[in-house]
Design an enzyme around this catalytic site. Structure first.
Site, PDB file in Angstrom:
ATOM      1  N   GLY A  12       0.796  -1.222   0.000  1.00  0.00           N
ATOM      2  CA  GLY A  12       0.000   0.000   0.000  1.00  0.00           C
ATOM      3  C   GLY A  12       0.825   1.267   0.000  1.00  0.00           C
ATOM      4  N   ASN A  14       1.439   3.193  -2.546  1.00  0.00           N
ATOM      5  CA  ASN A  14       0.672   4.203  -3.306  1.00  0.00           C
ATOM      6  C   ASN A  14      -0.529   4.686  -2.509  1.00  0.00           C
ATOM      7  OD1 ASN A  14       1.651   4.742  -6.187  1.00  0.00           O
ATOM      8  ND2 ASN A  14       1.865   2.518  -6.022  1.00  0.00           N
ATOM      9  N   HIS A 104      -0.693   1.064 -13.302  1.00  0.00           N
ATOM     10  CA  HIS A 104      -0.006  -0.139 -13.782  1.00  0.00           C
ATOM     11  C   HIS A 104       1.483   0.172 -13.914  1.00  0.00           C
ATOM     12  CE1 HIS A 104       0.224  -4.054 -15.667  1.00  0.00           C
ATOM     13  NE2 HIS A 104       1.118  -3.520 -16.478  1.00  0.00           N
ATOM     14  N   ASP A 145      -6.288  -4.039 -17.653  1.00  0.00           N
ATOM     15  CA  ASP A 145      -5.344  -3.046 -18.190  1.00  0.00           C
ATOM     16  C   ASP A 145      -5.719  -2.477 -19.562  1.00  0.00           C
ATOM     17  OD1 ASP A 145      -3.791  -3.602 -15.923  1.00  0.00           O
ATOM     18  OD2 ASP A 145      -2.772  -5.242 -16.956  1.00  0.00           O
ATOM     19  N   GLU A 174       5.310   6.448  -9.733  1.00  0.00           N
ATOM     20  CA  GLU A 174       3.932   6.239  -9.264  1.00  0.00           C
ATOM     21  C   GLU A 174       3.648   7.176  -8.090  1.00  0.00           C
ATOM     22  OE1 GLU A 174       2.916   2.128  -8.583  1.00  0.00           O
ATOM     23  OE2 GLU A 174       3.847   1.473 -10.424  1.00  0.00           O
TER      24      GLU A 174
HETATM   25  C1  GAR Z   1       2.397  -0.858  -7.855  1.00  0.00           C
HETATM   26  O1  GAR Z   1       3.629  -0.854  -8.482  1.00  0.00           O
HETATM   27  C2  GAR Z   1       1.281  -0.916  -8.881  1.00  0.00           C
HETATM   28  O2  GAR Z   1       1.594  -0.268 -10.070  1.00  0.00           O
HETATM   29  C3  GAR Z   1       1.177  -2.416  -9.113  1.00  0.00           C
HETATM   30  O3  GAR Z   1       1.290  -2.967  -7.826  1.00  0.00           O
HETATM   31  C4  GAR Z   1       2.191  -2.159  -7.054  1.00  0.00           C
HETATM   32  C5  GAR Z   1       1.571  -1.917  -5.692  1.00  0.00           C
HETATM   33  O4  GAR Z   1       2.503  -1.339  -4.833  1.00  0.00           O
HETATM   34  N1  GAR Z   1      -0.074  -2.739  -9.736  1.00  0.00           N
HETATM   35  C6  GAR Z   1      -0.181  -3.697 -10.653  1.00  0.00           C
HETATM   36  O5  GAR Z   1       0.736  -4.422 -10.977  1.00  0.00           O
HETATM   37  C7  GAR Z   1      -1.579  -3.829 -11.280  1.00  0.00           C
HETATM   38  N2  GAR Z   1      -1.538  -4.693 -12.419  1.00  0.00           N
HETATM   39  P1  GAR Z   1       2.033  -0.661  -3.464  1.00  0.00           P
HETATM   40  O6  GAR Z   1       1.169  -1.702  -2.718  1.00  0.00           O
HETATM   41  O7  GAR Z   1       3.312  -0.402  -2.728  1.00  0.00           O
HETATM   42  O8  GAR Z   1       1.281   0.571  -3.808  1.00  0.00           O
END
Ligand code: GAR
Length: 190
Positions: A12, A14, A104, A145, A174
């Site tokens: 989490g 992001n 993504h 996607d 991100e």
């Molecule tokens: C992020 O890099 C996001 O882009 C990816 O999961 C990660 C979550 O990180 N999402 C995908 O791959 C969706 N297909 P976080 O839990 O540290 O935010």
């Protein structure tokens, strides 16, 4: 006031950035965090910030529309997927047209689709010896996607970058852009 629900399954990072970004916002509030994993780190962050949480099972998500009833209580206006890996069912997409976004960790349409998430993406980019990668923010439709792209940012890759290095570079992008983009889109709904 517009209310956001964040869906996240993992660490989490992001989601944390988005919660921090909107902490003092008087018009936009992160009001709910939904996870499919009871042990997800994102739930600790939600508790620490006093944000209500909901753990969703596959049965609840795909065989009922109960999440829509839960949303009504806040009421949720906008949904942000931040590392949430389940396909969003059509009843939810139809109830929130252009009001669900996903991030993504690659430059879609490359390196997207089922099974393309997290480190799988960065390993594939590394194996293909790409010289750049990046991240994509897009609206969510009923296919993995494939929703309309809203924003992309790129980062250069070195021949010596490992999949973990690529992950770090992409995650930095991100964290820099996602909350601001959500702000821009939700502000238009105010
Ligand atoms: C992020 O890099 C996001 O882009 C990816 O999961 C990660 C979550 O990180 N999402 C995908 O791959 C969706 N297909 P976080 O839990 O540290 O935010």
């Amino acid at each position: 006031m517009k209310h956001i629900a964040i869906f996240a399954s993992g660490t989490g990072s992001n989601a944390t950035k988005i919660v921090e970004y909107f902490a003092d916002n008087e018009n936009i509030k992160v009001s709910l965090i939904v996870s499919n994993k009871a042990e997800a780190g994102v739930l600790d962050m939600a508790k620490a910030n006093g944000i209500p949480t909901h753990i969703i099972s596959r049965t609840e998500f795909y065989k009922t529309e109960d999440i829509l009833k839960i949303f009504k209580a806040y009421p949720i206006d906008f949904v942000v997927l931040a590392g949430f890996l389940w396909l969003v069912p059509s009843y939810l997409v139809e109830s929130f047209p252009n009001r669900i976004v996903n991030i993504h960790p690659a430059l879609l349409p490359a390196y997207g689709g089922k099974g393309m998430y997290g480190m799988n993406v960065h390993r594939a980019v590394h194996a293909a010896k790409e010289r750049e990668s990046g991240m994509t923010i897009h609206f969510v439709n009923v296919k993995y996607d494939e929703g309309d792209i809203i924003f992309q940012a790129k980062t250069k890759l070195l021949a010596t970058d490992t999949p973990e290095d690529i992950q770090k570079k992409v995650l930095k992008l991100e964290h820099k852009h996602y909350a601001e983009l959500v702000d821009e889109i939700v502000t238009k709904l105010l």
